[in-house]
Structure formats: structure tokens, C-alpha cells
Design a protein around this motif. Sequence first.
Motif, mmCIF file in Angstrom:
data_model
loop_
_atom_site.group_PDB
_atom_site.id
_atom_site.type_symbol
_atom_site.label_atom_id
_atom_site.label_comp_id
_atom_site.label_asym_id
_atom_site.label_seq_id
_atom_site.Cartn_x
_atom_site.Cartn_y
_atom_site.Cartn_z
ATOM 1 N N GLU A 175 16.798 7.182 0.884
ATOM 2 C CA GLU A 175 16.144 7.194 2.196
ATOM 3 C C GLU A 175 14.628 7.244 2.083
ATOM 4 O O GLU A 175 13.915 6.865 3.013
ATOM 5 N N GLU A 176 14.130 7.706 0.940
ATOM 6 C CA GLU A 176 12.679 7.771 0.742
ATOM 7 C C GLU A 176 12.034 6.395 0.849
ATOM 8 O O GLU A 176 10.855 6.266 1.182
ATOM 9 N N GLU A 178 12.897 4.049 2.966
ATOM 10 C CA GLU A 178 13.174 3.447 4.267
ATOM 11 C C GLU A 178 11.913 2.874 4.913
ATOM 12 O O GLU A 178 11.951 1.775 5.494
ATOM 13 N N GLU A 179 10.791 3.571 4.832
ATOM 14 C CA GLU A 179 9.553 3.062 5.435
ATOM 15 C C GLU A 179 9.104 1.772 4.754
ATOM 16 O O GLU A 179 8.699 0.812 5.419
ATOM 17 N N ILE A 180 9.204 1.749 3.423
ATOM 18 C CA ILE A 180 8.851 0.534 2.681
ATOM 19 C C ILE A 180 9.793 -0.608 3.069
ATOM 20 O O ILE A 180 9.365 -1.752 3.257
ATOM 21 N N LYS A 181 11.061 -0.282 3.186
ATOM 22 C CA LYS A 181 12.057 -1.282 3.588
ATOM 23 C C LYS A 181 11.687 -1.896 4.930
ATOM 24 O O LYS A 181 11.709 -3.133 5.082
ATOM 25 N N GLN A 182 11.320 -1.069 5.895
ATOM 26 C CA GLN A 182 10.959 -1.584 7.216
ATOM 27 C C GLN A 182 9.693 -2.431 7.156
ATOM 28 O O GLN A 182 9.576 -3.429 7.874
ATOM 29 N N ASP A 183 8.744 -2.042 6.292
ATOM 30 C CA ASP A 183 7.522 -2.846 6.114
ATOM 31 C C ASP A 183 7.864 -4.229 5.562
ATOM 32 O O ASP A 183 7.305 -5.246 5.988
ATOM 33 N N GLN A 186 9.557 -6.308 8.282
ATOM 34 C CA GLN A 186 8.557 -6.778 9.246
ATOM 35 C C GLN A 186 7.728 -7.914 8.669
ATOM 36 O O GLN A 186 7.479 -8.919 9.333
ATOM 37 N N ASN A 248 5.778 -3.902 -5.137
ATOM 38 C CA ASN A 248 5.313 -4.350 -3.822
ATOM 39 C C ASN A 248 5.238 -5.865 -3.819
ATOM 40 O O ASN A 248 4.442 -6.450 -4.564
#
Length: 263
Positions: A175-176, A178-183, A186, A248
Motif C-alpha cells: 500500500e505504500e 499507492e500514491e506512486i501508482k496513482q501518479d 494519471q 520512476n
Amino acid sequence: MEKSKKENVLNKIIKRIKEEEKNIYKANQIDRNHYKMKININRFIQITENLKEKEIGEFLDENVMVTHNGNPYMTYILAIKAICSNTNLEICVNETMLGTNSVIVKIIEEVLKELKIDIQITVIRNLDIERLKNEKNIRIIILQDKAQYSKLLRAKVPNVYYQPIYNVALYIDDEEFEEIKQDIIQYCNENFIEIEIYEADDIEDAIEQMRVDNEGEYALILTKEKVNMDKIKEMKDMENIDMYINKNILTDLEERIINKKIG
């Protein structure tokens, strides 16, 4: 095309792009009524410098049609690759960012005419399947849309090839991330990049799924697990796939198009 001639063409194209900056941004602003992608002239300059420095993967045929999801940077790279390999190229953008793509291709066409280079680069709105059924001397390359590829096969269009080298296969196991996944999602959505999210029991299962699929994606794994490097080496040895762990990817996807042979 020899290096000095290639550099001359690229220098003139980027000079013209700078001169037409206002028209490019104007077209992009109109396109942005429907799409989120914002063009940056400096990105074209950066891509051009990369194209100058590298032995780029060129087209294999004299007449090629490439269909992709409308990213103008992709259109630009494809056009330069066609020029370097003396290939006549039709670029189908599937109704996407048509204004921006058309301005970029028009600039390239004008430079080719000025330099008396007999190569045709054109952009088209969408595919005419009835026309393509009768085309015998053109290779048709579908870069992203597998449904479109299947449609052409069902219609018995000759010389059609699927090469989704601008797509992303993504797996995360914590879950850590998750923010990168959403980036990443997008970024892919805004830049018309197909993305598939893999669900798996563990990282080895994810790698095996990607290996079996092997459709040419840019495969990215974000993980806290210990990685079996033998599996990674196996993936890296495969011709059509690029595998990255905890990397990245948001700035270098165009590099795949620069370096890969198309078709």
C-alpha cells in the motif's frame, strides 16, 4: 541517413518548431478542450537532442502506416525515424489531439520540401478499413490498441502488425506505493498510454504473468519483496519487453520509441 544530414534536418525542424511555438500552443489549447495533455516546446527540443546523439531504431519498410493514441511527441519521434530511414509514413492518431499533431507534421513537411527531401509524412484522423483492404505495399503497425488490431485482422486487412511498445504493465505489492501508482495511472491517462494493472499472489507470479503475456510492454514492478534476479534476467533477455524494478518511468517512455525498431 548519414549523421551530418540527419543533424541538419533535425536542426531545421526544431528551428521551425521554435518559430511556430505560438501556433503549436494555440492548437494545443483547442485540443485541451477535450484532452488534458499540455504540450511543452522544450520537450520537443530535448527529444531532438536525444535523436541526434543516438543510433535510432528505424523503420524496416519503404511505406508504413503507424496508428497510435495521439501523443504528439510520439508523432514527432515516428516522423523523424521515418525521415532517417527514407520511409513514407502515414500517422493515424485515432481522432486524438488532431490539431496539435497536424501542426507538428505540417512543420516537418515544410522542412522536407525546403530541403528537397522526397519523403512523405502525413497525419490522418482515423483508419479507412475499406481502403486498407486493398493496400498491398504498405505495412500497417498498431502501436497500442489491441482491439483495433483485432478489428483489422477480422476485416482481412493485409500486412498488419501489433507492437505495443508504448504500453505499461504495472504490479505493486504494498500500500505504500499507492500514491506512486496513482501518479503513474494519471500520467498514462494524460499522455494516452495504455496501462494494465496486474493482480498476483506475489512478485514471482506477477513476473510470470508478464512473461507469458509478453506483448511488448514496459513492465514495472514496485515491491518491497526480495526479487529473484534470475527471473528479472529472463525478462530482460526477452526481445520485446523491458522490465524495471522500483523505477520512476514518468519521464523516459519516449526513449523506447527512439531506440526500438518499429514493425
